[in-house]
Design a protein around this motif. Structure first.
Motif, PDB file in Angstrom:
ATOM      1  N   VAL A 240      -5.164   2.444  -1.115  1.00 54.15           N
ATOM      2  CA  VAL A 240      -5.773   2.336   0.204  1.00 54.15           C
ATOM      3  C   VAL A 240      -7.243   2.752   0.199  1.00 54.15           C
ATOM      4  O   VAL A 240      -8.001   2.386   1.102  1.00 54.15           O
ATOM      5  CB  VAL A 240      -4.977   3.185   1.229  1.00 54.15           C
ATOM      6  CG1 VAL A 240      -5.199   4.691   0.995  1.00 54.15           C
ATOM      7  CG2 VAL A 240      -5.314   2.801   2.657  1.00 54.15           C
TER       8      VAL A 240
ATOM      9  N   VAL B  39       2.366  -1.389   4.655  1.00 54.65           N
ATOM     10  CA  VAL B  39       2.045   0.013   4.404  1.00 54.65           C
ATOM     11  C   VAL B  39       3.360   0.742   4.138  1.00 54.65           C
ATOM     12  O   VAL B  39       4.214   0.836   5.024  1.00 54.65           O
ATOM     13  CB  VAL B  39       1.322   0.651   5.607  1.00 54.65           C
ATOM     14  CG1 VAL B  39       0.966   2.103   5.309  1.00 54.65           C
ATOM     15  CG2 VAL B  39       0.071  -0.152   5.961  1.00 54.65           C
TER      16      VAL B  39
ATOM     17  N   PHE C  66       1.533   4.934   0.572  1.00 50.60           N
ATOM     18  CA  PHE C  66       0.726   5.624   1.582  1.00 50.60           C
ATOM     19  C   PHE C  66       1.368   6.935   2.022  1.00 50.60           C
ATOM     20  O   PHE C  66       2.590   7.049   2.106  1.00 50.60           O
ATOM     21  CB  PHE C  66       0.586   4.699   2.800  1.00 50.60           C
ATOM     22  CG  PHE C  66      -0.263   5.241   3.913  1.00 50.60           C
ATOM     23  CD1 PHE C  66      -1.643   5.129   3.877  1.00 50.60           C
ATOM     24  CD2 PHE C  66       0.334   5.857   5.014  1.00 50.60           C
ATOM     25  CE1 PHE C  66      -2.424   5.627   4.916  1.00 50.60           C
ATOM     26  CE2 PHE C  66      -0.442   6.351   6.047  1.00 50.60           C
ATOM     27  CZ  PHE C  66      -1.820   6.234   5.997  1.00 50.60           C
TER      28      PHE C  66
ATOM     29  N   ILE D  91       0.845  -1.194   0.000  1.00 51.92           N
ATOM     30  CA  ILE D  91       0.000   0.000   0.000  1.00 51.92           C
ATOM     31  C   ILE D  91       0.883   1.248   0.000  1.00 51.92           C
ATOM     32  O   ILE D  91       1.461   1.604   1.031  1.00 51.92           O
ATOM     33  CB  ILE D  91      -0.918   0.034   1.237  1.00 51.92           C
ATOM     34  CG1 ILE D  91      -1.681  -1.282   1.379  1.00 51.92           C
ATOM     35  CG2 ILE D  91      -1.870   1.217   1.175  1.00 51.92           C
ATOM     36  CD1 ILE D  91      -2.308  -1.466   2.748  1.00 51.92           C
TER      37      ILE D  91
ATOM     38  N   PHE E   4      -9.423   0.231   5.775  1.00 53.21           N
ATOM     39  CA  PHE E   4      -8.939  -0.674   4.739  1.00 53.21           C
ATOM     40  C   PHE E   4      -8.359  -1.969   5.313  1.00 53.21           C
ATOM     41  O   PHE E   4      -8.666  -3.065   4.825  1.00 53.21           O
ATOM     42  CB  PHE E   4      -7.876   0.020   3.887  1.00 53.21           C
ATOM     43  CG  PHE E   4      -7.258  -0.879   2.855  1.00 53.21           C
ATOM     44  CD1 PHE E   4      -7.898  -1.134   1.651  1.00 53.21           C
ATOM     45  CD2 PHE E   4      -6.044  -1.512   3.099  1.00 53.21           C
ATOM     46  CE1 PHE E   4      -7.341  -1.978   0.705  1.00 53.21           C
ATOM     47  CE2 PHE E   4      -5.477  -2.369   2.160  1.00 53.21           C
ATOM     48  CZ  PHE E   4      -6.125  -2.594   0.961  1.00 53.21           C
TER      49      PHE E   4
ATOM     50  N   LEU F 247      -6.881   4.123   6.135  1.00 55.86           N
ATOM     51  CA  LEU F 247      -6.140   2.915   6.507  1.00 55.86           C
ATOM     52  C   LEU F 247      -6.863   2.148   7.617  1.00 55.86           C
ATOM     53  O   LEU F 247      -6.895   0.913   7.612  1.00 55.86           O
ATOM     54  CB  LEU F 247      -4.734   3.285   6.971  1.00 55.86           C
ATOM     55  CG  LEU F 247      -3.736   2.140   7.133  1.00 55.86           C
ATOM     56  CD1 LEU F 247      -3.407   1.528   5.775  1.00 55.86           C
ATOM     57  CD2 LEU F 247      -2.464   2.620   7.813  1.00 55.86           C
TER      58      LEU F 247
END
Length: 300
Positions: free
Chosen positions: A122, A85, A56, A54, A66, A63
């Motif tokens: 995300v 992440v 980010f 992801i 998700f 988040l």
């Protein structure tokens, strides 16, 4: 009587042969999202482990929703997975391609059980359980958020949103371009890499849902404004195939690694400091361009 027995036996044999042939075939949707064709199916190995990557920055509220959602979705499909992440913590503009490249490097060096990755936005939550996150067919990527399903992007060459690719294919293609600072276009350049590598694009077919209910696009443009600024010569350079940058020369520093627990679901957060060569890509900081232009206007 003997003749009828022979006919019955031939019928049984033909049925078995047809059933066997069909079991070796699967339906793959063509890139235009309209028609389908039969191709040889590569067996799905449940032991293959997926790394959700992801890219980010500063979207913690998204988040929070998700991570539990995707974990539950993949658990229902019996897909072994780990969530990563890739958090950009430097002062430069957001660079999705470089974050995925950096995340991939860190994942394969520290988590050797990962067999394939999902480049996953995300703000895009899958809703239809028929969306298959298993290991991609041989020689293909699996574009989950296909143009005929994505809530916003419907052009034929679109490969953004959610894309599954094996470790080997990602390395063969040298990952994504590192030139795309700000929002958009890095996935369009990646499409050109797929075409050159002759890697097919597998897209979901025969779903009962469409653009309105296959995903939930958790993005409010009034709150989350996209950085679409184009400065210096960015517009000209980033509309060409990039043959110079990619996975092999992504420039970054891993600042910190965290384990994040959300509603009992574990994920790994990698804080990444991207590096910018301002001679090659001065548009990694458009604010400097604005200052220079303002000074020039004052002089004039």
């Amino acid at each position: 009587m003997l003749f009828k027995a022979k006919v019955l036996l031939i019928g049984i044999i033909l049925t078995l042969v047809i059933t066997l042939l069909l079991s070796l075939l699967y339906v793959r949707e063509l890139e235009n999202g309209g028609s389908v064709q039969l191709k040889e199916q590569v067996p799905i190995l449940k032991s293959n482990k997926l790394g959700i990557v992801i890219p980010f920055r500063e979207r913690f509220d998204e988040l929070l929703e998700f991570i539990p959602h995707i974990h539950s979705f993949l658990e229902n499909q019996n897909v072994l997975h780990e969530i990563f992440v890739i958090n950009q913590v430097d002062q430069y503009r957001f660079n999705r391609g470089s974050l995925i490249n950096a995340g991939f490097k860190e994942i394969i060096s520290s988590y050797n059980t990962i067999d394939y990755i999902a480049m996953h936005d995300v703000d895009l939550l899958p809703l239809n359980p028929a969306l298959d996150y298993h290991y991609p067919p041989s020689g293909h990527v699996n574009h989950i958020s296909a143009p005929h399903l994505h809530p916003r992007y419907h052009y034929a060459s679109f490969v953004g949103g959610i894309l599954l690719i094996t470790k080997e294919d990602f390395m063969q293609m040298n990952g994504l371009s590192n030139n795309y600072w700000g929002w958009g276009l890095e996935d369009d350049e990646f499409y050109l890499r797929l075409k050159e590598a002759k890697i097919g694009i597998h897209r979901p077919g025969n779903l009962t849902t469409g653009t309105l209910n296959t995903f939930r696009h958790n993005h409010d443009r009034a709150i989350r404004k996209r950085d679409m600024t184009k400065c210096y010569n960015q517009r000209e350079v980033t509309r060409k195939r990039d043959r110079h940058t990619g996975l092999h020369n992504v420039n970054y520093v891993l600042k910190k690694k965290h384990e994040l627990l959300i509603d009992g679901v574990s994920s790994i957060v990698l804080n990444i400091n991207l590096k910018c060569n301002k001679t090659l890509t001065p548009w990694c900081l458009c604010s400097e361009y604005s200052v220079k232009n303002t000074k020039n206007l004052k002089k004039e």
